[in-house]
Structure formats: C-alpha cells, structure tokens
Scaffold this active site. Structure first.
Site, short mmCIF file in Angstrom:
data_model
loop_
_atom_site.label_atom_id
_atom_site.label_comp_id
_atom_site.label_asym_id
_atom_site.label_seq_id
_atom_site.Cartn_x
_atom_site.Cartn_y
_atom_site.Cartn_z
N HIS A 246 0.84 -1.20 0.00
CA HIS A 246 0.00 0.00 0.00
C HIS A 246 0.87 1.25 0.00
O HIS A 246 1.63 1.50 0.94
CB HIS A 246 -0.91 -0.01 1.22
CG HIS A 246 -1.80 1.20 1.30
ND1 HIS A 246 -2.86 1.38 0.46
CD2 HIS A 246 -1.78 2.27 2.11
CE1 HIS A 246 -3.46 2.51 0.75
NE2 HIS A 246 -2.82 3.08 1.75
N ASP A 248 0.64 5.18 -0.28
CA ASP A 248 -0.12 6.42 -0.32
C ASP A 248 0.48 7.33 -1.39
O ASP A 248 1.68 7.61 -1.37
CB ASP A 248 -0.10 7.11 1.04
CG ASP A 248 -1.00 6.42 2.05
OD1 ASP A 248 -2.07 5.93 1.65
OD2 ASP A 248 -0.64 6.38 3.24
N ASP A 358 -8.03 2.18 2.63
CA ASP A 358 -7.54 3.13 3.64
C ASP A 358 -8.28 4.46 3.58
O ASP A 358 -7.67 5.52 3.69
CB ASP A 358 -6.03 3.34 3.41
CG ASP A 358 -5.39 4.19 4.50
OD1 ASP A 358 -5.92 4.20 5.63
OD2 ASP A 358 -4.39 4.84 4.22
N HIS A 558 -6.69 10.05 -1.03
CA HIS A 558 -7.31 10.07 0.29
C HIS A 558 -6.43 10.60 1.41
O HIS A 558 -6.85 10.58 2.59
CB HIS A 558 -7.85 8.67 0.64
CG HIS A 558 -6.79 7.61 0.77
ND1 HIS A 558 -6.61 6.64 -0.18
CD2 HIS A 558 -5.87 7.37 1.72
CE1 HIS A 558 -5.63 5.84 0.19
NE2 HIS A 558 -5.17 6.26 1.36
#
Length: 978
Positions: A246, A248, A358, A558
């Site tokens: 993951h 970001d 997330d 996000h």
C-alpha cells in the site's frame, strides 16, 4: 526433555538467532565507496555525471528530502563461485539499488519493513567486478516526523558490504522459525498434544544443532521436515493471501518522492517474483503505473511481463485510491473511467473489484457507481477502526441507496499491511465474524502506507504454513480467485444498506480548507469546459481535458484532499489545482470564442432567474444562453439604531449590529425560520488525543465559546437589485473575518460571503443557525444523491455522527416547512436538535503545523422554505448558489439540454471518450420514480443508455428532439446521444 518450558523457549529463540546469523556470515567491504550530492531527485542516467568523493561508514547525510548517489565497487572472491551474492546496506533511510541503469530493488532500514539486503548476482563466476549504484533518499519510510509516524534516527551510513548468501542457512532458519512462532502462540488455542510435540521437536533441534558441524544440519532438516509435514483436519478456515505494498500517493512525503517509492516497491516485488513463482502481488492506482510507464520503461516492462504471467495483479479500477466523502459524483465516475480505461489499454483487462482499503468513509452511491464501472466486488479495511461501533461483518452484501449491490469484504486481520506472522494468521481466522456464512477470508500482506510490500521472509513463511497443523489453510491467490471462491462459498450474507460511515477522522471534512476550495473550483471549471466544447462543434480537446481531469483526480487522493498530509503536499496541490482551473478556463475561452461578454450563460441543469454580478437581472434556461431583463422584485435595506433589515419579496432578514442574524422570515408562509440568533460564530478547543489533522474528538462539543461580537455592521449597498451589509469582526484572539451579507431581488436565500484571516492554533470555527424546525433526521447532499442522518444521540450509532460530511447543502425540514444551509466549498456539518452548524476552519498542528493558517474565502447561505426540501427545490438552489452564471459573447437565447422533471438532474454533458457522441449523465435526486423527457437542442438521430465506462446499451425512445427516460429512485443514468 526436562519440564522447564520457559527455559526451553528462551533456548529455542537463542538458537534461532544463531541460525539466522549464518545467512550472510561471509561478508566483505567494498574496495570502492564514493558519494555525490546532495542533489535533487534526478534520473539515474544523470547520476553518472555527478562529482563523486570518498565516503566512509559513519558518514551522515541531509537535509530532509535531499538525495545522494553512491558508487560501490567490489571484486567477487574466487571462492564464492556458484553462490548468490547480495548487497547489505544500512543507511537508516530509504534507498534504491541500481545496476547497469536498472532499478533492482528498494532498500529500507525502517523497523516497519526493513529491507537491508538485495540480490546482486544469482550465481557468481568468481572474480568478476561489481559496479553498483545506490540512490539514497534523506527520509525515512514515513518522512521525518515525531513518533509514531517516523524514526528519529539520522541518515547515517552504517553498513555497506557484499556478502555470500548461504541458502542452506536461509532454508534452515525459516523451517525452524515458522515452527518456533507457532509453538510460541500455543496459548491461543493450539491443540495441546500438537503444542507439546512442537516444543519437544524444537528442543531436539537445539540439542543436535552445531554451527561448525554442517553434517548435523541434515538431521535438523529431517526433524523440522517431520514437524512441517503435520496437516490440518478436513475442515479449517481458508486464507487467501495476496501481496500488497500500500503506497499512499502522497502523505508524509511529496508526490515526487511517491514516484521514487513506487520505483523501490515495484523493483523489489518484480525481483521477488523471479524467485517465488507462486507469489501474487496486488497493485492499485493507475496513476502510479503511469508514472513508471513514462519515467522508467525498463521497470514497466518487467511489470507487464509479470502481469502476463499472472503474478502481478492490477486491482482497484481507479486512477488513484480516492477519498470517497469529498469528491463530486462525477469525479468518482472519472476515477473509474480513467482507471479502468488505463488497465484495459495497458494490460488488456478491467478490474473486477474496487480496492480502497484506507479511506475515511464510503458514500451510499458507491455500489451503483461501481456497478456502472463493471465492478461487483469491494475491499476495504479502515472501518475496523470505528470508535463506537465496530463493523459486525467481514463479508457482506453492500447495497447502495438505489438498491445496487456489491460483495464487500473486510480482511479480518484488520490491516492491509499483514506481516504473515504465524500468530497473525491464527488470529485472523479466530477473529473472522462470518464463519457461519463463509469459510474463507483474504489476507493482504506486505509492508505498506509508505510502500515496500512483502519481503522474502514473508514468502518463505507462506511456503511453510500452507496447510501446517494449527494454522489456517493458506494459499497465495489473485483477487479474482479469492472473490470467485468467496462467491461460491458464501451463503445468506447479511446486507448493509447505505453509507459506510467511518467513526473516526471527521476533521478531514474541514482540514486544509484551501485544497477543498480548489477541488470544488476545479470540478466546476472542468464541468463547464466539457459542456461548452460538447456543443461547440469544434474538434474536441480530448487530450487536454484528460490531462486536466487526471491532475484533479490525483489531488483527490485520500491523504491529499482530506487534509492529512505535510505542507509540501499542499504546495504541490495548490500548484496543480491552479493549473486545472487555469487550463479549464482557457478551454472555456476557446470554446466561447472572441467577443465582449454580453450574454448570460447557464452551465447547470436548472433554469435560473436571478441577480448576477453587476448587479444585473438575468434569466437563463437549463444549459443555455439567456438574457438580461427587469427584476420582478426588489431588495431593500432599512436601518435602526441596533439593527439592519434586508428585505425582498420572499425574505425579511434582521441583522443585529453585533453581526448576529436575529430574524429570518419566509414571507410566503409568514414563518420565522430562526429559534435563536443565527450566523453565530463559535470557537471550539480542537486538540484530538491522536491524529491531529484527521480527527475532531467528541469532547470538542463541550468547549464551545462564542466569538466576539462584530466591531462594525454597515450598509454596503442598497440598490434595487442587491442589498448588502458588511460585517467586520474578530473570530479569535488572532483572527479576523469580513462578511458581506447579501440579499438579492427575488432570491430565496440570504448569503454570507466571507474573507477570513485565520491565525489560531488547535481551534475549530463553526457557524450556528438555530432553526425553528423539529425533525428526527437532517438531510445532507452527497454524490448523486442525499443522506439522512439523526439529529439526536439516542443510540451509539447516532452518537457517532456528531460531525458528518455533506456537499452543497444540509436541510432540516418538518411537515410544511424547513431550512437549508447552502455552501460553496465546505464539507463538514452537524445538526443536533434544531441547531444546524457548518464547520468552517480548523488549525491542527500535525502533520502540517501551519495547516489553514492564512487567508480564506468561502460563502454560505441560509434558505428557509415552505414544504419539504424536495418541494422547495433545494437541490436546484444549492447548484445555483455554488455555480454562478457565466458571461459569453453575444448569442441568441437557447437551451441546449433540459429535463422536464424536477426529480431528474442533468449533471454532466461531455463528448464520449472514443467518438463524437454526446454523453449526458443524470441522476434522480429525490428518491422518486417516473418517466421524464430530456430535450436535446443539438442535432442527433439516436440515443442509447450506456454504463459509466461508456459501453453502449439499450436504445431509448426519441421523438421531436426529446429522449424518453424512465427512472427509479436514486438512479444514475448515462445516455449516449449520436
């Protein structure tokens, strides 16, 4: 074996450490170690042209975000012939190994995802010369922040060696370690007989073990092999494990570093796939793929080959992993449109799942949007953080507000960064909430948030626990294989309807207000540019529009749009959003052509008769050119010693000299809309116990205090078309606000246009309107629809919703009357009892200590109305308030598109992606069912339904330039017109 299990376990752990120490026991220092820098983030080809100097262990490097390049030279010892050769690197930072201009692997010393070794040669000849490059980034995995986000360690070079990889020690270590960890978790429900056998067997290994006598190792492997051969019974929970890193797209690092994190992560994972053919790795976010495609084609080629081999699994179907509270409905559509088209173009497939683990809540239209993008499966995890009400299911059917359904799964490990520790695998199965409905779940493993992904140690563990007694039956699968099996296996799943509200991170509706305002402005500008080019008849600027859309979508990530990133991220976002607004503005100008602005142009799907800036009275049809004229009504101002009254034919508003709205009367009913002073500025202590930028904790409600009264309240204009009052006031010890309160002729809304100079710390600003309305639920606009939420705290679910997201309006209505609050760029609301509030500004300190400090512009309005919000046309009025009329060169009045039914909103007009057909996107806004007629004022011959990816569907009836549209409650309808 004597009965002293505590001593025995200590001994087992010690022997395990001794075995691990042998993996790289034979290591040598390089004979060349040189460094260049600090430099910016430069391509690898440019690094060879830098000036290098000698480097030594113990050297430190900085500042934060700087880059250094290392040259490493070494000769492989002749006695290492046939062996694998690794680089061992410790710099307390992130780094990338490059060989021959190719990114080979990421390196990272963070305790959350340490990766200190990288393969240099699979099998050495002995005597060859190694020429290596290491790109060192002066940041930790999570940037450089106080705990818990990042280490305080300096960037210091502590190790640089080449080493012979001892495969036998590696295999022995992992055989032993998996069994050791299983025995260590025996207290959590492991069969007693099996636990005892494990302890005895591991103790026997300790008795036989000798570092020096390799002949003993064969017996060790035999003992361990017998233990690893023990299998589960006929029925046991099944775990489908899929690797993940993951990453970001921005957070505690800027976008430029995200690209380098992607290089590190993707290089590592493609390298591991060569060593572990069973490995499956899921990777979302088309934007990150596209960066690699354009900047590192060699790595992109490796990814494509692994996709073709079935090991690398593109997932998600979106451009990035977007926030799902704040982007408009059309923005979410474009996330899927651009994401799915990218994956189909590059890899020959569309994604079948929305992969968004997330994110801080999911609106109730997402199931329908997913279905419209060809997706029927949904994966998330974040809701496991809920503070009041943990989700009751891990596998369920999620039903949107229109009735659309998708299969939803929350991995029961409650993380998308699982480490495949044996105890974690066992806990995952133990905690699964749906054993009575399903026998399997997904494990998403690998270091993440800052990227990284699985490590070889994780993959070795999974090889050994596949069906090991006492561990869930675990296999590596693709996401499609997991969901296919889940669909076949699951029965009588529970159905969850509507939004998945996240009981955490409510501050993200308000934090970093500038980025939210820029997002809303970018959405409006692109909406108008697409409409005007759709009807211009000119050659479509598809590539320019796509670039602007993708730039806007990137900044809806996000951790960008919600306001939870560092200051550098918002410097980038301000630049990007300005580029979107400016680029769309140029396209609008090109579409309109040359000439003095003389004709009002309405770019929304609601007709308007109102005062436009000038001021001038205009009338304009839906999506069309209008005219100026005489207002049928007039505004007026009356002053008294302590108040100013603004009036028109629809409203009477009384403003006190203190800046409070004392009275607001809706003339048609004679009803007073207020139960107390409105436009009341309120300050709150805003010091969350954790996650400063993210959270608004419930105790802030107990700290409310009124801002000081206005210093001045004076009439600004008193013309027949527009009455305005200027209010100057303090809104905190260090902050000021200027408000222009406006009432236009014929307007049903009283507007408040605000300029704030905000200088507070850990303080939240809200505006209060106590209304003379009683209702158990308030209504908030969301993407392509609305959500109702309680105005009381009767249950724990009600209590959790003390701060909620909304788009253009919030409304509280009782039978016969109601009040709506309208906003142009605010997203945080709260309604308790009859007190309606808009959250205006915050001032968190972490991760950006200057978040929201500075100048802000925003506007809100209050709209009392007869009847409920549907009958009063609140949706239309909110759109008019947010999207002012544009002005165009002289043009004949006409409407290009209009719908004859107030339940159906024509939201978007654009050209199709692959043809000159028009795409018209509508949604039902009230929860009604019926048949509408859509008038099209440009030549066309046929109309067909299409999905959100613009795949054509059924033909629609067409007659006399009108398209007949049957609609159902909350339906999103897309029409191809050609």
């Amino acid at each position: 074996m004597q009965r002293h299990p505590g001593y025995t376990r200590d001994r087992i752990r010690q022997v395990g450490e001794r075995i691990r120490a042998l993996i790289w026991a034979d290591a040598r220092d390089p004979d060349l170690l040189r460094v260049a820098g600090p430099v910016d983030r430069i391509p690898a080809d440019d690094a060879d042209r830098l000036d290098y100097r000698a480097a030594s262990l113990g050297d430190t490097f900085g500042p934060l975000w700087a880059t250094y390049w290392f040259q490493i030279g070494a000769t492989v010892p002749a006695e290492w012939a046939g062996e694998r050769i690794d680089l061992l690197w410790i710099s307390h930072s992130e780094a990338t190994l490059w060989i021959g201009g190719r990114s080979v692997q990421g390196l990272n010393t963070s305790p959350m995802g340490a990766r200190i070794d990288a393969q240099v040669l699979e099998a050495a000849d002995g005597g060859e010369r190694l020429d290596l490059r290491v790109e060192l980034a002066c940041n930790g995995k999570f940037g450089k922040l106080d705990r818990p986000f990042a280490s305080r360690e300096p960037v210091v070079l502590d190790r640089c060696q080449i080493a012979r990889f001892d495969r036998e020690a590696w295999e022995l270590h992992h055989d032993f370690d998996v069994l050791r960890r299983l025995e260590a978790d025996a207290a959590n429900g492991l069969d007693e007989s099996w636990a005892g056998r494990l302890l005895a067997g591991l103790n026997e290994v300790c008795n036989v073990w000798s570092e020096e006598d390799r002949a003993s190792w064969a017996r060790l492997r035999e003992i361990l092999g017998e233990l690893l051969a023990n299998r589960n019974g006929s029925h046991v929970h099944r775990l489908s494990a899929i690797g993940h890193g993951h990453l970001d797209t921005a957070w505690l690092w800027p976008l430029a570093e995200t690209y380098r994190k992607a290089v590190r992560t993707f290089s590592s994972q493609t390298a591991y796939m060569e060593r572990y053919p069973e490995f499956r790795f899921a990777c979302s976010q088309a934007q990150q793929y596209d960066w690699i495609r354009t900047r590192n084609p060699d790595l992109y080629g490796r990814i494509r080959r692994q996709v073709e081999a079935g090991r690398w699994v593109p997932v998600g179907g979106t451009w990035i992993e977007p926030d799902c509270n704040l982007p408009s409905g059309e923005s979410l559509v474009r996330q899927f449109l651009y994401g799915q088209r990218f994956f189909e173009r590059e890899f020959g497939r569309r994604c079948n799942e929305f992969w968004n683990p997330d994110v801080f809540g999911y609106n109730g239209q997402l199931p329908q949007i997913m279905r419209g993008a060809g997706i029927g499966r949904f994966l998330t995890q974040k809701l496991s953080w809920n503070r009041f009400n943990p989700p009751p299911y891990h596998t369920f059917t999620w039903q949107g507000i229109d009735g659309s359904q998708v299969l939803a799964h929350f991995p029961p490990a409650d993380t998308y960064n699982a480490t495949v520790e044996v105890a974690e695998l066992r806990r995952t199965a133990r905690d699964y909430k749906d054993h009575d409905r399903s026998g399997r779940s997904l494990l998403v493993f690998g270091w993440g948030d800052g990227g990284g992904g699985p490590t070889p140690e994780m993959l070795e563990t999974l090889r050994r626990v596949a069906d090991l007694q006492g561990v869930p039956r675990t296999s590596m699968t693709t996401s499609d294989e997991f969901f296919d099996a889940l669909e076949a296996d699951a029965g009588q799943l529970a159905t969850v309807v509507g939004e998945l509200y996240f009981e955490y991170h409510r501050g993200t509706y308000t934090t970093q207000s500038a980025v939210k305002r820029g997002n809303r402005a970018g959405e409006r500008a692109l909406h108008d540019a697409e409409f005007l080019w759709a009807v211009s008849g000119g050659e479509q600027p598809r590539e320019r529009l796509a670039e602007l859309w993708q730039l806007l979508l990137l900044n809806q990530f996000h951790d960008i749009l919600p306001g939870s990133s560092i200051a550098e991220v918002y410097e980038d976002a301000a630049r990007d959003q300005a580029a979107v607004i400016d680029g769309a503005g140029r396209l609008i100008g090109e579409a309109l052509g040359e000439g003095e602005p003389a004709t009002p142009l309405n770019t929304i799907g609601f007709a308007r008769s109102e005062v436009a800036d000038g001021p001038v009275w205009i009338e304009a049809p839906s999506y069309g050119y209008g005219r100026t004229g005489e207002a049928p009504d007039a505004a007026a101002v009356t002053e008294t010693a302590d108040a100013i009254v603004l009036e028109n034919g629809r409203l009477r508003a009384e403003l006190g000299r203190d800046g409070l709205l004392r009275s607001l009367v809706e003339r048609a009913t004679g009803r007073e809309a207020l139960a107390g002073p409105g436009n009341a500025m309120q300050l709150y202590d805003d010091r969350p116990t954790a996650y400063d930028a993210w959270d608004v904790d419930p105790f802030h409600l107990e700290t409310v205090r009124d801002a000081p009264p206005a210093a001045s309240c004076t009439v600004l204009s008193s013309g027949r078309l527009r009455a305005e009052v200027a209010i100057e006031r303090r809104i905190g010890p260090s902050s000021t606000m200027r408000q222009v309160v406006r009432l236009d002729a014929g307007s049903p809304r009283l507007e408040f246009h605000c300029e704030a100079d905000w200088r507070e710390s850990n303080t939240m600003l809200k505006v209060l309107f106590p209304v003379a309305v009683h209702a158990p639920n308030a209504t908030y606009q969301m993407q392509f629809g609305h959500a109702e939420r309680p105005t009381h705290y009767s249950t724990s679910h009600d209590l959790a919703r003390y701060e909620v997201p909304g788009h253009r309006f919030a409304d509280l209505s009782e039978h016969g009357f109601g009040v709506a609050l309208l906003t142009d760029c605010k997203y945080g609301y709260s309604t308790y009892g009859n007190e309606m509030r808009i959250s205006l500004l915050r001032s968190p300190q972490v991760p950006d200590p200057n978040a929201d400090v500075g100048s802000h512009e925003f506007a809100y309005a209050v709209m009392p109305h007869a009847g409920g919000w549907r009958e009063a046309g609140v949706v239309a009025e909110a759109a008019r308030f947010e999207s002012p009329v544009r002005w165009a060169p002289a043009a004949e009045g006409r409407s290009f598109f209009a719908v004859d039914d107030p339940n159906l909103v024509l939201d978007t007009v654009k050209r199709a992606e692959d043809s000159d057909a028009l795409v018209l996107r509508l949604y039902e806004c009230h929860g009604a069912r019926g048949t509408a007629r859509l008038r099209v004022g440009v030549p066309f011959t046929a109309a067909r339904l299409c999905n959100l990816l613009e795949d054509a569907g059924a033909e629609l009836p067409v007659s006399d330039g009108e398209i007949e549209l049957a609609y159902r409650p909350h339906e999103i309808i897309s029409v191809l017109v050609s």
